[in-house]
Design an enzyme around this catalytic site. Sequence first.
Site, PDB file in Angstrom:
ATOM      1  N   HIS A 306       0.859  -1.186   0.000  1.00 41.75           N
ATOM      2  CA  HIS A 306       0.000   0.000   0.000  1.00 41.75           C
ATOM      3  C   HIS A 306       0.896   1.236   0.000  1.00 41.75           C
ATOM      4  O   HIS A 306       1.955   1.241   0.625  1.00 41.75           O
ATOM      5  CB  HIS A 306      -0.895   0.022   1.243  1.00 41.75           C
ATOM      6  CG  HIS A 306      -2.073   0.927   1.113  1.00 41.75           C
ATOM      7  ND1 HIS A 306      -1.999   2.266   1.342  1.00 41.75           N
ATOM      8  CD2 HIS A 306      -3.339   0.668   0.731  1.00 41.75           C
ATOM      9  CE1 HIS A 306      -3.187   2.808   1.135  1.00 41.75           C
ATOM     10  NE2 HIS A 306      -4.020   1.871   0.756  1.00 41.75           N
ATOM     11  N   ASP A 363      -7.923  -5.360  -0.068  1.00 39.93           N
ATOM     12  CA  ASP A 363      -8.372  -6.207  -1.183  1.00 39.93           C
ATOM     13  C   ASP A 363      -7.994  -7.667  -1.039  1.00 39.93           C
ATOM     14  O   ASP A 363      -8.386  -8.485  -1.877  1.00 39.93           O
ATOM     15  CB  ASP A 363      -7.765  -5.661  -2.489  1.00 39.93           C
ATOM     16  CG  ASP A 363      -8.324  -4.288  -2.806  1.00 39.93           C
ATOM     17  OD1 ASP A 363      -7.535  -3.348  -2.994  1.00 39.93           O
ATOM     18  OD2 ASP A 363      -9.570  -4.158  -2.809  1.00 39.93           O
TER      19      ASP A 363
HETATM   20  C1  SDX Z   1      -6.197   0.068  -2.877  1.00 38.92           C
HETATM   21  O1  SDX Z   1      -4.464   4.595  -2.001  1.00 38.92           O
HETATM   22  C2  SDX Z   1      -5.381   3.951  -1.393  1.00 38.92           C
HETATM   23  O2  SDX Z   1      -5.776   4.280  -0.282  1.00 38.92           O
HETATM   24  C3  SDX Z   1      -5.954   2.772  -2.165  1.00 38.92           C
HETATM   25  C4  SDX Z   1      -6.970   1.922  -1.379  1.00 38.92           C
HETATM   26  C5  SDX Z   1      -8.255   2.684  -1.132  1.00 38.92           C
HETATM   27  O3  SDX Z   1      -8.995   2.294  -0.205  1.00 38.92           O
HETATM   28  O4  SDX Z   1      -8.563   3.587  -1.953  1.00 38.92           O
HETATM   29  O5  SDX Z   1      -6.411   1.511  -0.142  1.00 38.92           O
HETATM   30  C6  SDX Z   1      -7.364   0.691  -2.189  1.00 38.92           C
HETATM   31  O6  SDX Z   1      -5.934   0.414  -4.012  1.00 38.92           O
HETATM   32  C7  SDX Z   1      -5.315  -0.906  -2.115  1.00 38.92           C
HETATM   33  C8  SDX Z   1      -4.084  -1.386  -2.958  1.00 38.92           C
HETATM   34  C9  SDX Z   1      -4.565  -2.485  -3.915  1.00 38.92           C
HETATM   35  N1  SDX Z   1      -3.501  -2.803  -4.882  1.00 38.92           N
HETATM   36  C10 SDX Z   1      -2.861  -4.016  -4.815  1.00 38.92           C
HETATM   37  O7  SDX Z   1      -3.018  -4.838  -3.904  1.00 38.92           O
HETATM   38  C11 SDX Z   1      -1.925  -4.262  -5.994  1.00 38.92           C
HETATM   39  C12 SDX Z   1      -0.598  -4.840  -5.470  1.00 38.92           C
HETATM   40  N2  SDX Z   1       0.081  -3.730  -4.735  1.00 38.92           N
HETATM   41  C13 SDX Z   1       1.031  -2.940  -5.440  1.00 38.92           C
HETATM   42  O8  SDX Z   1       0.838  -2.796  -6.812  1.00 38.92           O
HETATM   43  C14 SDX Z   1       1.519  -1.728  -4.666  1.00 38.92           C
HETATM   44  O9  SDX Z   1       1.783  -2.158  -3.387  1.00 38.92           O
HETATM   45  C15 SDX Z   1       0.623  -0.490  -4.599  1.00 38.92           C
HETATM   46  C16 SDX Z   1       0.241  -0.010  -5.946  1.00 38.92           C
HETATM   47  C17 SDX Z   1      -0.594  -0.764  -3.793  1.00 38.92           C
HETATM   48  C18 SDX Z   1       1.434   0.593  -3.896  1.00 38.92           C
HETATM   49  O10 SDX Z   1       2.484   0.906  -4.747  1.00 38.92           O
HETATM   50  P1  SDX Z   1       3.561   2.053  -4.375  1.00 38.92           P
HETATM   51  O11 SDX Z   1       3.206   2.744  -3.115  1.00 38.92           O
HETATM   52  O12 SDX Z   1       3.762   2.895  -5.584  1.00 38.92           O
HETATM   53  O13 SDX Z   1       4.832   1.240  -4.030  1.00 38.92           O
HETATM   54  P2  SDX Z   1       5.820   0.665  -5.104  1.00 38.92           P
HETATM   55  O14 SDX Z   1       5.085   0.108  -6.280  1.00 38.92           O
HETATM   56  O15 SDX Z   1       6.856   1.707  -5.369  1.00 38.92           O
HETATM   57  O16 SDX Z   1       6.460  -0.562  -4.302  1.00 38.92           O
HETATM   58  C19 SDX Z   1       7.499  -0.348  -3.365  1.00 38.92           C
HETATM   59  C20 SDX Z   1       8.357  -1.593  -3.497  1.00 38.92           C
HETATM   60  C21 SDX Z   1       8.729  -1.907  -4.941  1.00 38.92           C
HETATM   61  O17 SDX Z   1       9.970  -2.601  -4.903  1.00 38.92           O
HETATM   62  P3  SDX Z   1      11.323  -1.728  -5.255  1.00 38.92           P
HETATM   63  O18 SDX Z   1      11.100  -1.129  -6.641  1.00 38.92           O
HETATM   64  O19 SDX Z   1      11.430  -0.690  -4.171  1.00 38.92           O
HETATM   65  O20 SDX Z   1      12.427  -2.761  -5.244  1.00 38.92           O
HETATM   66  O21 SDX Z   1       7.608  -2.745  -3.045  1.00 38.92           O
HETATM   67  C22 SDX Z   1       7.417  -3.645  -4.136  1.00 38.92           C
HETATM   68  C23 SDX Z   1       7.692  -2.880  -5.413  1.00 38.92           C
HETATM   69  O22 SDX Z   1       8.180  -3.764  -6.425  1.00 38.92           O
HETATM   70  N3  SDX Z   1       6.028  -4.073  -4.067  1.00 38.92           N
HETATM   71  C24 SDX Z   1       5.598  -5.321  -4.212  1.00 38.92           C
HETATM   72  C25 SDX Z   1       4.202  -5.258  -4.028  1.00 38.92           C
HETATM   73  N4  SDX Z   1       3.837  -3.998  -3.797  1.00 38.92           N
HETATM   74  C26 SDX Z   1       4.963  -3.257  -3.828  1.00 38.92           C
HETATM   75  N5  SDX Z   1       6.262  -6.468  -4.480  1.00 38.92           N
HETATM   76  C27 SDX Z   1       5.490  -7.593  -4.563  1.00 38.92           C
HETATM   77  N6  SDX Z   1       4.142  -7.633  -4.389  1.00 38.92           N
HETATM   78  C28 SDX Z   1       3.467  -6.470  -4.132  1.00 38.92           C
HETATM   79  N7  SDX Z   1       2.147  -6.492  -3.966  1.00 38.92           N
END
Ligand code: SDX
Length: 428
Positions: A306, A363
């Site tokens: 998140h 989720d």
């Molecule tokens: C919702 O914003 C909100 O409040 C949203 C929400 C709401 O109520 O409105 O809470 C609802 O959208 C919840 C999130 C649902 N999405 C997912 O579950 C999809 C999987 N999650 C990711 O795509 C990610 O965690 C996000 C999009 C939710 C957050 O992404 P960020 O904050 O931009 O973080 P990032 O992508 O930069 O990740 C940081 C690191 C990265 O690694 P590095 O590049 O630093 O090496 O963490 C890794 C990412 O690769 N990472 C994951 C991961 N999520 C982040 N690695 C594996 N699995 C994951 N799920």
Amino acid sequence: MSENQATLSADGKTVEMPVRSGTIGPDVVDIRKLYGQTGLFTYDPGFTSTASCDSAITYIDGDEGVLLHRGYPIGQLAEHSSFMEVSYLLLNGELPNQDELAEFTRTISRHTMVHEQLSTFYRGFRRDAHPMAIMCGVVGALSAFYHDSTDIADPQHRKISSHRLIAKMPTIAAMAYKYSVGQPFLYPKNELSYTGNFLRMTFGVPAEEYEVVPEVERAMDRIFILHADHEQNASTSTVRLAGSSGANPFACMAAGIACLWGPAHGGANEAALNMLKEIGTPDKIPHYIERAKDKNDPFRLMGFGHRVYKNYDPRATVMQQTVREVFSALKVNDPLFETALRLEEIALSDPYFIEKKLFPNVDFYSGIILSAIGFPTTMFTVLFALARTVGWVAQWNEMISDPGQKIGRPRQLYTGPTQRDYIPLNQR
Ligand code: SDX
């Protein structure tokens, strides 16, 4: 940074910027005069360090896993409140007394029907259209029916539009589902609760009476509460940006629905259940954990991570408890729940997830409950949009009624070609 002032020195210039404090949470550096005073922009794609507005609706402490709606913790609201009461709270800022709640509930129930012409919109879609595609189209089309309430400068127009949107989303969502399964639309029955009405319109048929199962109604209502609002997330920011141009509220909500559809946002509940189905049994989990950690593999653990929560999403805690309640009420058991619990256990003990503070989010478990209740995965994000409509509407009202509101118009760091002259076709 001196008391209440931040100093920026760049390109030989030094500028003092005011530091503002909210009631709780991080202070902000007010950079509104930065460009005028220095010719510099700030740079923050993805807005990881940017506060886009003042808001008094929802507060999140991502490190502590805290979520407050008008100051009330989500865990207490999920346990003691109802979606109608939380909707009133988000819109008005205070919990209603009995008369206020009864009046609000009665008002909403009086707007649950949609214009009869709206049902013909559905006929234009293929039966296998994704319900979110239908929601984008039908909600946007509402602005074609309510010219009497799109003067956003009029508080009464804003109020009736807000009530219409909250009231009609369940009807529109249920119709999207009915259309996809080839069953007739059911009209609302207003002696039912907001959530009971939705369940009947979705799963009822004209051929027989539909009995709302109280435990399912309670669980569904709680799921709506958990999805109602969440600060300045991507879809809420979309609604605010669309609304900042003066667009009518129905068009703004359609923009929010479009943004929510993405798998990184509201589409994650559908993606998370599809991921659990792909994993299948717990013995396959290590392989998928390795894939999620592999930078060369686009696979991510859907329902994990998140932007704000770097601790357990408090909504996921309630959601996990709700799985057990629904399973016992419906006397069902889905092996995917065991797979989900095991996946969480393994991920939360893995250094990669610990270091990146990746926890289950709202989720991760919701799909298991919704599947047990009988929703197809394609409806999961529709349910998220249904619940989030009250948050979008509350945030939109807060923005529009702010006298200092301006159209949102960010700038950029330009990396394209410098000016050059046109080359005639015969010389290229
Ligand atoms: C919702 O914003 C909100 O409040 C949203 C929400 C709401 O109520 O409105 O809470 C609802 O959208 C919840 C999130 C649902 N999405 C997912 O579950 C999809 C999987 N999650 C990711 O795509 C990610 O965690 C996000 C999009 C939710 C957050 O992404 P960020 O904050 O931009 O973080 P990032 O992508 O930069 O990740 C940081 C690191 C990265 O690694 P590095 O590049 O630093 O090496 O963490 C890794 C990412 O690769 N990472 C994951 C991961 N999520 C982040 N690695 C594996 N699995 C994951 N799920």
